[in-house]
Write an enzyme that holds these catalytic residues in place. Structure first.
Site, PDB file in Angstrom:
ATOM      1  N   ASP A 151       0.866  -1.166   0.000  1.00 57.99           N
ATOM      2  CA  ASP A 151       0.000   0.000   0.000  1.00 57.99           C
ATOM      3  C   ASP A 151       0.913   1.229   0.000  1.00 57.99           C
ATOM      4  OD1 ASP A 151      -2.270   1.676   0.352  1.00 57.99           O
ATOM      5  OD2 ASP A 151      -1.893   1.696   2.507  1.00 57.99           O
ATOM      6  N   ASP A 165      -0.162   5.023   1.027  1.00 59.07           N
ATOM      7  CA  ASP A 165      -0.376   5.961   2.129  1.00 59.07           C
ATOM      8  C   ASP A 165      -0.139   5.296   3.472  1.00 59.07           C
ATOM      9  OD1 ASP A 165      -1.076   7.678   0.145  1.00 59.07           O
ATOM     10  OD2 ASP A 165      -3.200   7.824   0.656  1.00 59.07           O
ATOM     11  N   ARG A 169     -14.252  12.512  -0.790  1.00 64.71           N
ATOM     12  CA  ARG A 169     -12.992  13.223  -0.555  1.00 64.71           C
ATOM     13  C   ARG A 169     -12.506  13.920  -1.824  1.00 64.71           C
ATOM     14  NH1 ARG A 169      -9.573   8.475   2.165  1.00 64.71           N
ATOM     15  NH2 ARG A 169     -10.836   7.292   0.689  1.00 64.71           N
ATOM     16  N   SER A 223      -2.689   1.230  -4.609  1.00 63.09           N
ATOM     17  CA  SER A 223      -3.109   2.339  -3.763  1.00 63.09           C
ATOM     18  C   SER A 223      -4.510   2.811  -4.105  1.00 63.09           C
ATOM     19  CB  SER A 223      -2.129   3.513  -3.920  1.00 63.09           C
ATOM     20  OG  SER A 223      -2.562   4.628  -3.173  1.00 63.09           O
ATOM     21  N   GLY A 224      -5.235   3.186  -3.057  1.00 64.25           N
ATOM     22  CA  GLY A 224      -6.497   3.892  -3.244  1.00 64.25           C
ATOM     23  C   GLY A 224      -6.263   5.355  -3.532  1.00 64.25           C
TER      24      GLY A 224
END
Length: 411
Positions: A187, A189, A232, A275-276
């Site tokens: 991942d 973040d 977001r 990653s998101g």
């Protein structure tokens, strides 16, 4: 004519280590025609413990010559020796069934004692203990033999010790597959980099408080990730696309990240990120780190401005697991030989799909399903769970002139 029955003899040498001790002992043993069964040696702060197990006819073991010659030779070099005879000639046992890693800053005697008590209470035998790291954490590896059916109880008990004693305790099956990992995916973040990229972007829009609240709820598993991502990203509408490059230039790697990836490349791993977050921010870093695979979301940009929307498939909880499988297929790697590292609830499916899932400074929802959990903010602790020692890391770095230790502030 039948050969005389053989017995075993254990010779244990202790004292200040020096070159030639092993050669001296075996020169003596060779004169008595003994057969070697096993040798184990450890040196801690220049103190040697050397164990040699041999077999020989009973008359050799019981006669005075072997004992006299061994004792004389070892004492001549200033060390102590003990000799124990047994009627049994042991068969080399099956290898350990599990390995336990204990990592901490520090590992107190109380913490390690708690691990040892829980292990003993379940009838688990410790076959070997060795140090794997003195930086950035103290690391110990225990190879153990677990009775059939006790695996789950062992993991539960050691998870409790980890929480109570503030050390990381990870249990892995000690199998051939443990040494055969070939693809690792991180991942981004709060795992590969410090902080959350979306919050850095939100700060440019003055919406950091709103976005932080949504992010925290999503990482705890309280919100659907796709919906939270859309909420977001909506706060970014109207920002110039130049903020993407600004934020990309502000990313700070997690301590130990470069060491981790450098070491994994030396070992032949394929490395990737899932990653998101956002691809245009991650790609420059991925190129710098020479990563093989990248999967992330795409921000929509129209006329040089962020629209507040994402385009294409959303990399959410299920999407991360799908990306891992796609990377494995492209690399020609079975899923059993993959590793995934993450910190949030949206990493659950990815870690569950991997051969080894590692929760890194993770939320409770992820720690519950991970194969191993790490709670120190140093990404290179992942290497220890892959069987790599600090000594091996720094020996490889030394060849390239890259050995560097940064002073670590007390926790």
């Amino acid at each position: 004519m039948n050969s005389p029955p053989k017995v075993s003899v254990l010779i244990t040498v202790t004292g200040v280590d020096q070159p030639g001790v092993t050669a001296t002992l075996f020169e003596v043993l060779s004169g008595h025609g003994v057969e070697l069964l096993n040798v184990e040696q450890v040196v801690i702060r220049h103190r040697l413990t050397l164990g040699v197990l041999v077999c020989c006819p009973a008359d050799v073991a019981d006669g005075p010559a072997l004992r006299h010659d061994v004792e004389a030779a070892i004492r001549k070099v200033g060390l102590d020796v003990s000799i124990e005879r047994s009627d049994d000639v042991p068969i080399i046992r099956e290898p350990s069934t599990h390995t336990i890693f204990v990592l901490g800053r520090p590992i107190t005697a109380a913490a390690f004692g708690a691990v040892a008590r829980e292990v003993a209470a379940l009838g688990v035998n410790i076959d070997l203990i060795r140090g794997v790291s003195d930086y950035p954490v103290i690391g110990l590896e225990l190879r153990v033999s677990v009775p059939p059916g006790a695996d789950g109880a062992l993991r539960t008990a050691l998870n409790r010790v980890s929480s109570e004693e503030h050390v990381d305790v990870a249990v892995e099956d000690y199998t051939l597959e443990r040494r055969a990992k070939r693809l690792i995916v991180f991942d981004v973040d709060s795992t590969l980099v410090q902080g959350e990229v979306i919050e850095m972007l939100a700060a440019k829009a003055g919406a950091e408080g709103q976005v932080a609240a949504i992010t925290d709820a999503a990482m705890r598993g309280e919100l659907d990730f796709a919906q939270s991502l859309q909420q977001r990203v909506a706060t970014l509408a109207g920002l110039p696309a130049t903020v993407i490059d600004e934020v990309a230039g502000q990313l700070e790697l997690m301590p130990g990240a470069r060491t981790t990836l450098r070491t994994l490349r030396r070992l032949g791993y394929a490395c990737g990120v899932v990653s998101g977050g956002f691809r245009r921010i991650i790609e420059p870093l991925a190129e710098e780190l020479m990563l093989d695979y990248v999967a992330a979301n795409e921000l929509e940009i129209v006329d040089g401005t962020l629209t507040g929307r994402v385009v294409g498939p959303i990399i959410d909880r299920a999407g991360k697991a799908t990306a891992l499988r796609e990377f494995a297929q492209r690399a020609g790697v079975p899923m059993a030989q993959t590793v995934a590292v993450g910190d949030g609830a949206n990493d659950i499916d990815m870690l569950a799909a991997a051969g080894l899932g590692i929760a890194f400074n993770a939320k409770p929802a992820l720690r519950e399903v991970a194969d191993a959990s790490l709670s120190h903010p140093y990404l290179d602790t992942v290497l220890f769970l892959l069987g790599v020692t600090r000594g091996e890391i720094e020996a490889a770095d030394a060849i390239d002139g890259e050995v560097r230790r940064v002073e670590i502030p007390p926790e």
